[in-house]
Motif scaffolding. Structure first.
Motif, mmCIF file in Angstrom:
data_model
loop_
_atom_site.group_PDB
_atom_site.id
_atom_site.type_symbol
_atom_site.label_atom_id
_atom_site.label_comp_id
_atom_site.label_asym_id
_atom_site.label_seq_id
_atom_site.Cartn_x
_atom_site.Cartn_y
_atom_site.Cartn_z
ATOM 1 N N ALA A 157 -29.068 27.475 29.475
ATOM 2 C CA ALA A 157 -28.821 28.026 28.141
ATOM 3 C C ALA A 157 -29.795 29.156 27.816
ATOM 4 O O ALA A 157 -29.423 30.146 27.164
ATOM 5 C CB ALA A 157 -28.918 26.920 27.098
ATOM 6 N N HIS A 208 -28.665 32.451 29.034
ATOM 7 C CA HIS A 208 -27.623 33.057 28.206
ATOM 8 C C HIS A 208 -28.195 33.589 26.888
ATOM 9 O O HIS A 208 -27.669 34.553 26.333
ATOM 10 C CB HIS A 208 -26.528 32.031 27.909
ATOM 11 C CG HIS A 208 -25.621 31.749 29.064
ATOM 12 N ND1 HIS A 208 -24.480 32.490 29.331
ATOM 13 C CD2 HIS A 208 -25.691 30.816 30.041
ATOM 14 C CE1 HIS A 208 -23.879 32.014 30.409
ATOM 15 N NE2 HIS A 208 -24.599 30.999 30.860
ATOM 16 N N SER A 234 -25.224 28.668 19.013
ATOM 17 C CA SER A 234 -24.539 28.883 20.297
ATOM 18 C C SER A 234 -25.348 28.301 21.455
ATOM 19 O O SER A 234 -24.788 27.771 22.422
ATOM 20 C CB SER A 234 -24.313 30.385 20.516
ATOM 21 O OG SER A 234 -23.516 30.923 19.494
ATOM 22 N N LYS A 244 -24.035 25.411 23.939
ATOM 23 C CA LYS A 244 -24.040 25.606 25.402
ATOM 24 C C LYS A 244 -24.645 24.384 26.093
ATOM 25 O O LYS A 244 -24.117 23.913 27.115
ATOM 26 C CB LYS A 244 -24.840 26.861 25.736
ATOM 27 C CG LYS A 244 -24.858 27.206 27.219
ATOM 28 C CD LYS A 244 -23.470 27.591 27.695
ATOM 29 C CE LYS A 244 -23.465 28.034 29.149
ATOM 30 N NZ LYS A 244 -22.110 28.378 29.635
ATOM 31 N N GLU A 287 -22.102 21.573 26.043
ATOM 32 C CA GLU A 287 -21.035 21.773 27.030
ATOM 33 C C GLU A 287 -21.501 21.429 28.438
ATOM 34 O O GLU A 287 -20.778 20.806 29.221
ATOM 35 C CB GLU A 287 -20.545 23.220 26.969
ATOM 36 C CG GLU A 287 -19.811 23.578 25.685
ATOM 37 C CD GLU A 287 -19.526 25.069 25.582
ATOM 38 O OE1 GLU A 287 -20.071 25.832 26.427
ATOM 39 O OE2 GLU A 287 -18.779 25.467 24.671
ATOM 40 N N GLU A 342 -24.644 26.656 36.902
ATOM 41 C CA GLU A 342 -25.319 27.370 35.813
ATOM 42 C C GLU A 342 -26.833 27.283 35.922
ATOM 43 O O GLU A 342 -27.543 28.230 35.580
ATOM 44 C CB GLU A 342 -24.873 26.795 34.464
ATOM 45 C CG GLU A 342 -23.415 27.039 34.132
ATOM 46 C CD GLU A 342 -23.196 28.374 33.452
ATOM 47 O OE1 GLU A 342 -24.180 29.100 33.267
ATOM 48 O OE2 GLU A 342 -22.043 28.676 33.112
#
Length: 435
Positions: A274, A277, A416, A420, A423, A434
């Motif tokens: 995360a 991102h 967000s 993330k 998820e 990821e």
């Protein structure tokens, strides 16, 4: 004679508190041997002797605050034979102690024979109780205690055999006088302030001095609240997939890596993914500049008897699940054994704290400055969850909390980021891609 001084500790540490003396006057020390433990704002540091010899004097008491360069003890340089002489002195003290005990018993027996028979039984019982309660003490300690009117049973000692020494009596007398002086000052304050006098209305209380580390933690938390625009956003995650994966893989994982597969490795991997991102959550503010960090050193909050510490898992993005679990296990053990070094605590970019291990259902974590983000995990609870418009299932759910510095992280970015993580944890296989 040589003085032992407080050494250079670290760039940000200039003083500490004497936590414990590991050696006492008369003890022989080798060069490089630890003689004292110093409590600093972050970790405990052991102070070593730069000379071999016999400790002649301790210049500071446990609890005293000392600065770098302050002398704290005096050592008389000498060879190991000095240790033999010190040992001989100890043996002589023990012999004197035993002799004193025998003489005391003989005196008690003579007194018993001289007393009237009518009181004999009562006096014998009293003498037996006294003998059994009589503390082990050196003759010099007994003499000093008699002169000062002190009860040896109340004198604490650091001797592993429980022997009370002269310096123990001296320290006890100093502490008693200091307590009486403090009590006297407190009494005068209460007279001048009737409201303070009735503060506890005669109820029993215990006053405990805050440790240096606890004071530092308190000050840092207050500073964070006052110097940041801290805000917290919440979400919840369904832990079904993670728990099923752990159940299938835990035995093979432990057999292959000699460490258990816990939840922290999943959360660490999810946080790193995360952060890639949303890089502002891996940054910090310096003046009017934002420092974005391209490395991922994740702090793990660990609770100890002395307070919360946050050791850092270095380069978490490059570690496997097993590597993360092994490092967390090592750091946690060092924290609880009070063996963390300064390098273990410095330079984290983001922090994870797990209040769930203590049963916390929901809480607001406080930032670990200068970091701008901290993730709070909570206890897993089975709750009914709507799968669709018609179907309900009981699922293992966990509340997540993200506290962030609103000065550089906007609400959209923070929400967000947390979504993330949700998820990734609900589809943990994606972590391999990821993370």
């Amino acid at each position: 004679m040589a003085e032992i001084k407080v050494p250079e500790l670290a760039e940000s540490i200039t003083e500490g508190t004497i936590a414990e003396w590991l050696k006492q006057p008369g003890d022989f020390v080798e060069k490089g041997e630890n003689i004292a433990e110093l409590e600093t704002d972050k970790v405990n540091v052991e102070i070593t002797s730069e000379e071999s010899g016999v400790i002649k004097e301790l210049l500071r008491e446990p609890g005293d605050t000392v600065e770098v360069g302050d002398p704290i003890a005096v050592v008389e340089a000498g060879e190991k034979s000095s240790g033999g002489e010190a040992s001989s002195k100890e043996d002589k003290k023990e012999a004197d102690d035993n002799k004193a005990e025998e003489e005391s018993k003989a005196e008690n027996n003579e007194k018993k024979q001289a007393e009237p028979k009518a009181e004999k039984n009562e006096e014998e019982e009293s003498a037996q109780d006294t003998a059994s309660d009589r503390p082990i003490a050196s003759p010099s300690a007994r003499k000093l205690a008699r002169e000062k009117g002190l009860d040896l049973n109340e004198v604490p000692t650091r001797d592993p055999m429980g022997r009370v020494r002269k310096e123990d009596v001296e320290n006890f007398e100093k502490n008693t006088k200091a307590a009486e002086k403090s009590s006297s000052a407190s009494g005068s304050d209460q007279k001048s302030s009737p409201q303070k006098q009735d503060e506890f209305a005669g109820k029993s209380v215990e006053r405990i001095k805050m440790s240096r580390r606890r004071k530092t933690i308190a000050n840092r938390l207050v500073d964070v609240q006052q110097s940041t625009a801290m805000l917290t956003t919440f979400n919840e995650v369904d832990m079904t997939a993670v728990m099923e994966l752990r159940k299938r893989r835990k035995d093979a994982f432990q057999e292959a890596n000699d460490v258990k597969l816990g939840f922290m490795s999943f959360f660490t991997k999810a946080v790193v993914a995360a952060l890639k991102h949303f890089p502002l959550l891996n940054a910090e503010i310096q003046g009017d500049e934002i420092i974005k960090k391209d490395f991922y050193d994740i702090g793990m909050a660990v609770s100890t008897d002395d307070g919360l510490v946050v050791p850092v898992v270095r380069d978490a993005d490059r570690r496997t699940f097993a590597g993360i679990e092994q490092e967390i296990l090592t750091l946690s053990k060092k924290a609880r054994d009070n063996k963390l070094a300064l390098k273990d605590l410095q330079g984290g970019t983001f922090t994870i704290t797990n209040g769930g291990v203590f049963g916390s259902l929901l809480s607001t974590p406080i930032l670990n400055a200068p970091q701008v983000g901290i993730l709070g995990m909570h206890t897993i609870q089975w709750r009914p969850v709507a799968i669709d418009q018609e179907k309900m299932e009981n699922r293992p759910m966990m509340y997540l909390a993200l506290s962030y510095d609103h000065r550089i992280v906007d609400g959209k970015e923070a929400v967000s980021f947390l979504v993330k993580i949700k998820e990734l944890l609900e589809d943990p296989e994606v972590l391999l891609l990821e993370g």
